[in-house]
Design an enzyme around this catalytic site. Structure first.
Site: not given
Length: 252
Positions: A144, A158
């Site tokens: 990501s 995350y």
């Protein structure tokens, strides 16, 4: 443009969003698909139907990618059906929830790392013997933009997990070359998926979109195209690369 005729491709987390689009893209290119679902098996079945409608053979496997026993059972099903694996896309992952560090509890931190990082390790290890049977094995890990920019509000766990995925990708890339298995990664930016519908407010989405030079959020198909490229011979000299697919939001 790309041909994966008779190649066997396993996309974890392919019920919806990026994973589903990647599965369909490989199906259009002639691959045989292993579609995976866990919490949303009905959606995974819809992906299977879409893949088969494109003329591709598909196997549905279900299970929790944080549990080695579930993973082993899925790998055994793949082996029984196809006898090998050519491309593994480690896409399964989620934010779980947004939480500032002072509110982030131990169990949530571990859960986020299990789903996003440990799953990549366990799935790759379990599937390795099948990938070794391929003439040109390929692993693509979905990380990501958060791995580089720390993520949006409440996404520290995350972002940290995805940073670990990027590092794991580079480590695996070095280690698995001896088996003629190339490992690369994709770091999506802001993509229109159920992920943001669940974890991002419209205000946050508007703020992030305003930072994208291309002027729009991405689509799952934007990421699927990168996956096809990384799994193809067109990228044969790319090893341990993390492709930043974010519309210019983050530039190297």
């Amino acid at each position: 443009m790309y041909s994966f005729t008779d190649k066997v491709v396993w996309v974890t987390g392919s019920s919806t969003g990026i994973g589903s689009s990647i599965a369909k893209a490989f199906a259009e290119a002639g691959a045989k698909l292993v579609v995976h679902g866990n919490s949303n098996v009905d959606a995974a079945k819809e992906t299977v139907n879409a893949v088969q409608a494109l003329g591709a053979e598909a196997l549905l496997v279900t299970g929790d990618v944080t549990k080695p026993l579930h993973i082993q059972e899925m790998v055994e099903q793949i082996n029984a059906r196809f006898g090998r694996l050519d491309v593994l896309v480690n896409n399964a992952g989620t934010m779980v929830k947004r939480s500032k560090i002072e509110d982030l509890d131990h169990d949530t931190w571990n859960n986020i790392f299990d789903i996003n990082v440990s799953s990549v390790f366990h799935v790759t290890k379990a599937a390795l013997h099948l990938l070794k049977k391929s003439a040109n094995g390929n692993i693509i890990n979905i990380t990501s933009i958060a791995a580089r920019n720390g993520g949006g509000g409440g996404a520290v766990a995350y972002a940290s997990a995805k940073g670990a995925v990027s590092t794991l990708t580079r480590g695996l890339a070095k280690e698995l070359l001896e088996y003629n298995i190339r490992v690369n990664g994709i770091a999506p930016g802001v993509i229109e998926t159920p992920f943001h519908e669940r974890y991002s407010s419209q205000e946050l989405l508007d703020k992030m979109t305003a930072q994208i030079p291309l002027g729009r959020t991405g689509t799952p198909d934007d990421i699927a195209g990168v996956a096809l490229f990384l799994a193809s011979d067109y990228s044969s000299y790319l090893v341990g690369e993390i492709v930043e697919a974010n519309g210019g939001m983050l530039m190297d």
